[in-house]
Design a protein around this motif. Structure first.
Motif, PDB file in Angstrom:
ATOM      1  N   ALA A  14      64.694  68.687 -20.499  1.00 14.89           N
ATOM      2  CA  ALA A  14      63.660  69.636 -20.106  1.00 14.89           C
ATOM      3  C   ALA A  14      62.295  68.944 -20.087  1.00 14.89           C
ATOM      4  O   ALA A  14      62.000  68.120 -20.959  1.00 14.89           O
ATOM      5  CB  ALA A  14      63.644  70.806 -21.071  1.00 14.89           C
ATOM      6  N   GLY A  15      61.528  69.288 -19.070  1.00 15.39           N
ATOM      7  CA  GLY A  15      60.233  68.647 -18.900  1.00 15.39           C
ATOM      8  C   GLY A  15      60.267  67.439 -17.992  1.00 15.39           C
ATOM      9  O   GLY A  15      59.225  66.938 -17.565  1.00 15.39           O
ATOM     10  N   SER A  17      61.716  65.114 -14.539  1.00 13.52           N
ATOM     11  CA  SER A  17      61.592  65.239 -13.081  1.00 13.52           C
ATOM     12  C   SER A  17      62.814  64.657 -12.384  1.00 13.52           C
ATOM     13  O   SER A  17      63.466  63.743 -12.911  1.00 13.52           O
ATOM     14  CB  SER A  17      60.339  64.502 -12.595  1.00 13.52           C
ATOM     15  N   ARG A  68      55.978  73.808  -9.348  1.00 11.75           N
ATOM     16  CA  ARG A  68      56.763  72.741  -9.996  1.00 11.75           C
ATOM     17  C   ARG A  68      57.584  71.937  -8.998  1.00 11.75           C
ATOM     18  O   ARG A  68      57.807  70.750  -9.195  1.00 11.75           O
ATOM     19  CB  ARG A  68      57.712  73.359 -11.037  1.00 11.75           C
ATOM     20  N   ASN A  85      59.596  68.875 -10.708  1.00 11.37           N
ATOM     21  CA  ASN A  85      58.871  68.470 -11.911  1.00 11.37           C
ATOM     22  C   ASN A  85      58.942  69.561 -12.968  1.00 11.37           C
ATOM     23  O   ASN A  85      59.268  70.704 -12.671  1.00 11.37           O
ATOM     24  CB  ASN A  85      57.406  68.185 -11.573  1.00 11.37           C
ATOM     25  N   SER A  86      58.622  69.193 -14.184  1.00 11.75           N
ATOM     26  CA  SER A  86      58.602  70.157 -15.298  1.00 11.75           C
ATOM     27  C   SER A  86      59.880  70.987 -15.325  1.00 11.75           C
ATOM     28  O   SER A  86      59.845  72.224 -15.413  1.00 11.75           O
ATOM     29  CB  SER A  86      57.391  71.080 -15.172  1.00 11.75           C
ATOM     30  N   LEU A  87      60.989  70.309 -15.267  1.00  9.86           N
ATOM     31  CA  LEU A  87      62.278  71.004 -15.193  1.00  9.86           C
ATOM     32  C   LEU A  87      62.553  71.814 -16.445  1.00  9.86           C
ATOM     33  O   LEU A  87      62.200  71.402 -17.565  1.00  9.86           O
ATOM     34  CB  LEU A  87      63.391  70.000 -14.943  1.00  9.86           C
ATOM     35  N   LYS A  88      63.188  72.953 -16.239  1.00  7.02           N
ATOM     36  CA  LYS A  88      63.532  73.855 -17.316  1.00  7.02           C
ATOM     37  C   LYS A  88      65.049  74.012 -17.367  1.00  7.02           C
ATOM     38  O   LYS A  88      65.745  73.779 -16.375  1.00  7.02           O
ATOM     39  CB  LYS A  88      62.891  75.229 -17.077  1.00  7.02           C
ATOM     40  N   ASP A  91      66.732  75.813 -14.598  1.00  7.60           N
ATOM     41  CA  ASP A  91      66.869  75.161 -13.299  1.00  7.60           C
ATOM     42  C   ASP A  91      68.259  74.548 -13.126  1.00  7.60           C
ATOM     43  O   ASP A  91      68.584  74.047 -12.044  1.00  7.60           O
ATOM     44  CB  ASP A  91      65.820  74.053 -13.131  1.00  7.60           C
ATOM     45  N   SER A 129      67.920  71.232 -23.044  1.00  6.19           N
ATOM     46  CA  SER A 129      66.722  71.509 -23.840  1.00  6.19           C
ATOM     47  C   SER A 129      66.539  70.445 -24.912  1.00  6.19           C
ATOM     48  O   SER A 129      67.497  69.830 -25.353  1.00  6.19           O
ATOM     49  CB  SER A 129      66.835  72.876 -24.482  1.00  6.19           C
TER      50      SER A 129
END
Length: 129
Positions: A14-15, A17, A68, A85-88, A91, A129
């Motif tokens: 997470a976070g 790219s 994002r 970007n800033s993947l969660k 996603d 995560s």
């Protein structure tokens, strides 16, 4: 006929790219006018739109990825990309590239998956995560 092949999916934290790429082959003479898009489908969920790009470079994004993700196209290379970007964790999904030969410039607000006749087989993105 147009064939689409996605690449670039992998497991990330997470976070992080990722950049997905989708290469078109077959009848690509008029690729520059094609309507192009990315969709995704998570396990147990319906397919959802992610981003669209028209021949004039205009774009539309799902609210969940706005700010994002960036969709771009390379007409000379018959490629559409999705910079993420800033993947969660949410996603996480199989990401599909879609295309159709009609020019959707000016119509992005009203299109959905039913408007696309060509689909790739997908590339898996897993965000932990």
């Amino acid at each position: 006929q147009v064939q689409l092949v996605e690449s670039g999916g992998e497991s990330v934290l997470a976070g992080g790219s990722l950049t997905l790429s989708c290469a078109a082959s077959g009848y690509t003479v008029t690729y520059s006018t094609y309507c192009l898009a990315w969709f995704r489908q998570a396990p147990g969920k319906e397919r959802e739109e992610v981003a669209f790009i028209a021949s004039d470079g205009s774009t539309r994004y799902a609210d969940s990825v706005k700010g994002r993700f960036t969709i771009s196209r390379d007409n000379a290379g018959y490629t559409v990309k999705l910079q993420m970007n800033s993947l969660k964790h949410e996603d996480t999904a199989m990401y599909y590239c879609a295309a159709d030969s009609w020019d959707c410039a000016g119509a992005l607000d009203s299109i959905d998956g039913d408007d696309f006749g060509y689909w790739g087989r997908g590339t898996q993105v897993t965000v932990s995560s």
